[in-house]
Scaffold this active site. Structure first.
Site, mmCIF file in Angstrom:
data_model
loop_
_atom_site.group_PDB
_atom_site.id
_atom_site.type_symbol
_atom_site.label_atom_id
_atom_site.label_comp_id
_atom_site.label_asym_id
_atom_site.label_seq_id
_atom_site.Cartn_x
_atom_site.Cartn_y
_atom_site.Cartn_z
ATOM 1 N N HIS A 81 0.834 -1.209 0.000
ATOM 2 C CA HIS A 81 0.000 0.000 0.000
ATOM 3 C C HIS A 81 0.867 1.257 0.000
ATOM 4 O O HIS A 81 2.002 1.255 0.510
ATOM 5 C CB HIS A 81 -0.985 0.002 1.168
ATOM 6 C CG HIS A 81 -0.381 -0.015 2.532
ATOM 7 N ND1 HIS A 81 0.045 1.129 3.176
ATOM 8 C CD2 HIS A 81 -0.147 -1.030 3.407
ATOM 9 C CE1 HIS A 81 0.511 0.814 4.374
ATOM 10 N NE2 HIS A 81 0.415 -0.484 4.536
ATOM 11 N N ASP A 83 -0.343 4.424 1.106
ATOM 12 C CA ASP A 83 -0.704 5.407 2.130
ATOM 13 C C ASP A 83 -0.008 5.098 3.449
ATOM 14 O O ASP A 83 0.484 3.983 3.675
ATOM 15 C CB ASP A 83 -2.218 5.456 2.327
ATOM 16 C CG ASP A 83 -2.824 4.105 2.724
ATOM 17 O OD1 ASP A 83 -2.300 3.065 2.294
ATOM 18 O OD2 ASP A 83 -3.819 4.098 3.481
ATOM 19 N N GLU A 147 -5.189 1.578 2.465
ATOM 20 C CA GLU A 147 -5.069 0.425 3.366
ATOM 21 C C GLU A 147 -5.172 0.844 4.819
ATOM 22 O O GLU A 147 -5.651 0.082 5.670
ATOM 23 C CB GLU A 147 -3.738 -0.301 3.120
ATOM 24 C CG GLU A 147 -3.627 -1.663 3.772
ATOM 25 C CD GLU A 147 -3.125 -1.635 5.214
ATOM 26 O OE1 GLU A 147 -3.233 -2.664 5.899
ATOM 27 O OE2 GLU A 147 -2.609 -0.574 5.653
#
Length: 434
Positions: A81, A83, A147
């Site tokens: 992910h 983020d 996520e």
């Protein structure tokens, strides 16, 4: 084997990605697109054809497929992910979005969760392009948004709206596995995740009779809610041994030369010392109160009060969880799932798990890979909707005293350069043989 250029690139990519602020504050407050464009450009530079996909503008995911040599083989999903959780700069020794490399360590938010793994994936794929390497099976690479919140704009969106991109994928790897755990007695453990507790975030609502704060009120919503929250927070959940945790305890007992008596787990854990941390949070369901919301003025009794609970459920434990919550909340408080994802369980006797073990042991022959279950969750939950079995495998060789778990979402998150080099070598070795 990964070349020197790959070892340089993994450090550069980790640092660059950290400098791209992809803080996810929840509620849609995040922009992953700059990081997505960064990884897509580097995938394209390796001869791949990345696709950028968004459910919400700016919440960008990247997916690419690397064709293998055996078209009959099942495909492997490799995902990370983009983020990160928030970071308060005033609390840090180094600015959390500097990506500074100091004394052989890369600093910043995402250094271990999980821009390091994102960088490893890029470095390996680009090294293969230079060397003309193709894996045996197709590898689908996915970099996801969201996520750190609900995954609705990330892996959930991909699984629900673009399943065709993952055609043929039966297994996947991602974060939180194959990192060094020093046990304080000279042993180095490498836990490889083969399971996750399910996510059960709950909303509690108590209703009562609104009124003046100076008057007796036996139908006080705050009182009802507070009592339920206290019962939930104090509840002792019963022991529940899943196959993954049983395997972890059995292997650890053998490693430490102690009686693997699973009828007395507390005694067994005491004999495992620091290694017990690998299993102690996955022996039971859990329910931790985290948020309260009630009232608007000190002298007004509100007619409604709300609370939120972070619940986690072991595989096979949902029926007990539901029945227990019904009992603990009682007749005056309603509860519902605020966000829910399934518990996962992956086989530890699979060929893929054996190949992960072998890849770690090739570069850390003194290490002991062992299975474990994650107490939290990853994007593997959403990809499981497509029938993809997930493992946690983001290898790092860490020095003694480097507390990997404490740095997840913690202050001064950082990763040693040598750990990244190890990760690239191990990931390269595994993916070549997977």
């Amino acid at each position: 084997m990964a070349d020197e250029h790959a070892l340089d690139e993994v450090v550069t990519f980790t640092s660059d990605l950290i400098r791209i602020d992809t803080t996810n504050r929840g509620g849609g407050d995040c922009q992953e697109r700059p990081a997505a464009e960064y990884v897509a450009e580097r995938l394209a530079g390796a001869g791949l054809e990345p696709v950028l996909l968004e459910r919400t503008p700016g919440r960008t995911n990247v997916v690419a497929r690397l064709a293998g040599t055996d078209p009959a083989a099942d495909a492997l999903l490799v995902h990370g992910h983009l983020d990160v959780v928030p970071a308060e700069a005033a609390d840090w020794s180094v600015h959390p979005f500097s990506g500074e490399v100091r004394d052989g360590v890369v600093w910043g938010r995402g250094a271990v969760d999980m821009k390091n793994m994102d960088a490893m994936i890029l470095a390996v794929v680009r090294a293969w392009a230079r060397q003309g390497v193709r894996p045996r099976r197709d590898i689908v690479i996915a970099f996801t948004a969201d996520e750190e919140a609900s995954a609705e704009d990330g892996s959930g969106f991909l699984a629900d709206q673009h399943p065709e991109l993952f055609e043929g994928c039966t297994e996947g790897i991602s974060e939180s596995g194959a990192y060094t755990v020093h046990d304080g007695a000279g042993r180095q453990l490498y836990p490889i995740a083969a399971g996750e507790r399910g996510t059960a975030w709950l909303k509690l609502t108590a209703r009562g009779r609104a009124g003046h704060g100076s008057k007796v009120n036996r139908d006080n919503a705050v009182t009802r809610l507070a009592a339920a929250v206290a019962r939930i927070g104090e509840h002792e959940w019963p022991l529940r041994l899943t196959p993954t945790v049983r395997a972890a305890l059995t292997e650890l007992a053998a490693l430490y030369g102690v009686d693997p008596d699973l009828s007395d787990v507390d005694t067994l854990l005491a004999k495992l010392g620091p290694a017990a941390k690998l299993v102690e949070h996955t022996l039971r369901n859990s329910s931790n109160p985290t948020m309260l919301d009630a009232g608007y003025k000190v002298n007004v009794i509100p007619g409604q009060a709300e609370a939120y609970i972070d619940g986690r459920i072991l595989p096979g434990g949902e029926d007990d969880f539901r029945a227990t919550l019904d009992r603990l909340t009682g007749p005056d408080v309603d509860w519902e799932f605020h966000h829910r994802e399934p518990a996962l369980q992956s086989p530890v006797d699979s060929t893929t798990f054996a190949r992960m073990r072998a890849a770690v042991q090739e570069f850390a022959p003194e290490g002991h890979p062992v299975p474990y279950c994650m107490s939290g969750g990853t994007d593997a939950k959403q990809f499981s909707r497509l029938g993809i079995t997930g493992y946690g495998f983001a290898p790092l060789k860490l020095p003694e005293g480097f507390d990997y778990q404490a740095l997840f979402h913690g202050v001064d998150e950082r990763v040693p350069v040598e750990a990244l080099h190890f990760g690239v070598r191990v990931l390269d070795r595994f993916l070549r043989t997977a």
